[in-house]
Design a protein around this motif. Sequence first.
Motif, mmCIF file in Angstrom:
data_model
loop_
_atom_site.group_PDB
_atom_site.id
_atom_site.type_symbol
_atom_site.label_atom_id
_atom_site.label_comp_id
_atom_site.label_asym_id
_atom_site.label_seq_id
_atom_site.Cartn_x
_atom_site.Cartn_y
_atom_site.Cartn_z
ATOM 1 N N GLN A 75 64.877 78.041 12.171
ATOM 2 C CA GLN A 75 64.585 78.199 10.752
ATOM 3 C C GLN A 75 65.336 79.391 10.169
ATOM 4 O OE1 GLN A 75 60.432 78.548 9.879
ATOM 5 N NE2 GLN A 75 60.731 78.777 7.691
ATOM 6 N N ARG A 77 68.101 80.647 11.281
ATOM 7 C CA ARG A 77 69.517 80.291 11.209
ATOM 8 C C ARG A 77 69.812 79.480 9.951
ATOM 9 N NH1 ARG A 77 70.704 78.479 17.530
ATOM 10 N NH2 ARG A 77 70.840 80.606 18.392
ATOM 11 N N GLY A 78 68.913 78.533 9.639
ATOM 12 C CA GLY A 78 69.095 77.740 8.427
ATOM 13 C C GLY A 78 69.036 78.594 7.171
ATOM 14 N N GLU A 79 68.074 79.538 7.133
ATOM 15 C CA GLU A 79 67.959 80.423 5.973
ATOM 16 C C GLU A 79 69.182 81.323 5.849
ATOM 17 O OE1 GLU A 79 64.337 82.511 6.517
ATOM 18 O OE2 GLU A 79 63.051 80.777 6.063
ATOM 19 N N ALA A 81 72.225 80.610 6.856
ATOM 20 C CA ALA A 81 73.335 79.787 6.356
ATOM 21 C C ALA A 81 73.197 79.560 4.854
ATOM 22 C CB ALA A 81 73.361 78.459 7.099
ATOM 23 N N SER A 82 71.960 79.345 4.381
ATOM 24 C CA SER A 82 71.731 79.155 2.953
ATOM 25 C C SER A 82 72.073 80.412 2.165
ATOM 26 C CB SER A 82 70.274 78.763 2.712
ATOM 27 O OG SER A 82 69.999 78.631 1.338
ATOM 28 N N LEU A 83 71.672 81.578 2.699
ATOM 29 C CA LEU A 83 71.977 82.842 2.025
ATOM 30 C C LEU A 83 73.479 83.091 1.964
ATOM 31 C CD1 LEU A 83 69.182 85.151 3.478
ATOM 32 C CD2 LEU A 83 69.386 84.308 1.145
ATOM 33 N N ARG A 84 74.181 82.723 3.043
ATOM 34 C CA ARG A 84 75.631 82.881 3.019
ATOM 35 C C ARG A 84 76.258 81.998 1.952
ATOM 36 N NH1 ARG A 84 76.818 82.836 9.582
ATOM 37 N NH2 ARG A 84 76.220 85.029 9.970
ATOM 38 N N GLY A 85 75.737 80.761 1.822
ATOM 39 C CA GLY A 85 76.250 79.871 0.789
ATOM 40 C C GLY A 85 75.988 80.415 -0.603
ATOM 41 N N GLN A 86 74.773 80.977 -0.815
ATOM 42 C CA GLN A 86 74.460 81.572 -2.115
ATOM 43 C C GLN A 86 75.351 82.770 -2.401
ATOM 44 O OE1 GLN A 86 70.273 82.462 -2.260
ATOM 45 N NE2 GLN A 86 69.665 80.338 -1.907
ATOM 46 N N ASP A 87 75.601 83.570 -1.382
ATOM 47 C CA ASP A 87 76.470 84.739 -1.557
ATOM 48 C C ASP A 87 77.879 84.314 -1.967
ATOM 49 O OD1 ASP A 87 76.986 87.688 -1.182
ATOM 50 O OD2 ASP A 87 78.403 86.908 0.287
ATOM 51 N N GLN A 89 78.621 81.561 -3.553
ATOM 52 C CA GLN A 89 78.544 81.051 -4.916
ATOM 53 C C GLN A 89 78.480 82.198 -5.916
ATOM 54 O OE1 GLN A 89 78.772 77.831 -5.956
ATOM 55 N NE2 GLN A 89 78.830 78.696 -8.004
#
Length: 263
Positions: A75, A77-79, A81-87, A89
């Motif tokens: 979980q 790791r998923g969060e 990865a999501s934070l990296r994507g938001q960063d 963006q």
Amino acid sequence: MKASSRHLFGALVLAWAGLAAVPAQAQLFGDDQARQAILDLRQRFDQAVTAQNKLVDENTQLRRSMLELQQQIEQLRGELASLRGQDEQFTRDISQLQQRQASTQESVDQRLGKLEQGGHAANPEQPGASAATGAPESSGAEKQDYDAALAVFRKGDWPAAQTAFAGFVKRYPASSLTPAALFWLGNAQYATRNYKEAIGNFRSLLASAPNHAKAPEAMLSIANCQIELKDTAGARATLGNLIKQYPQSEAAQAGRERLSKLK
């Protein structure tokens, strides 16, 4: 854990072996001693079984805890990865905003350059502008307030420029400088992406002074705001009116190019 299980298993085997040997020992000792030996062996056996069950329970709990920990790791790791994507963006958004701000500042600088060079015959910042627009001559106080607002605009302080020019328009609604104030007010609002408010002020300029030197640019600015608002049909109509009403202006030339690129 496995070694402990083996030791307990050995203890159980020895316990049963002891029980099996009880009849033989009973012949050597008295009945009371035999019964006591049996009770001792049974107690040891029960303790061994209890310990074995406890180890099994602990092993089950440990496996469950390890599984939950693994799920938490997945979980996280998923969060991450999501934070990296938001960063990523956010970085793109900031870059786009910086590019937009630089483009807006460049456009403003170009307009101010034309204004200061006297590129328009009816420039409201030059003497005689009131005669060209048909408005009464501006007073010294009006000119001073206008220049102060324009100085704020030149600094790129868009919110303060909006406040200054809006105050000027409210104090001097009939001034010869009011159309120019509306033009720069609209540009300051465009710079802060207040497109609807900017359109309103550009239209006020066109309604009050359609022959003003800044009227063609005001109409082009309306089209730019409509493009930002995704109102393509409205932008097409505005650019068409610009070309029709001010065909020889620089704004009309820019409008033709922009119209050809609209889909």
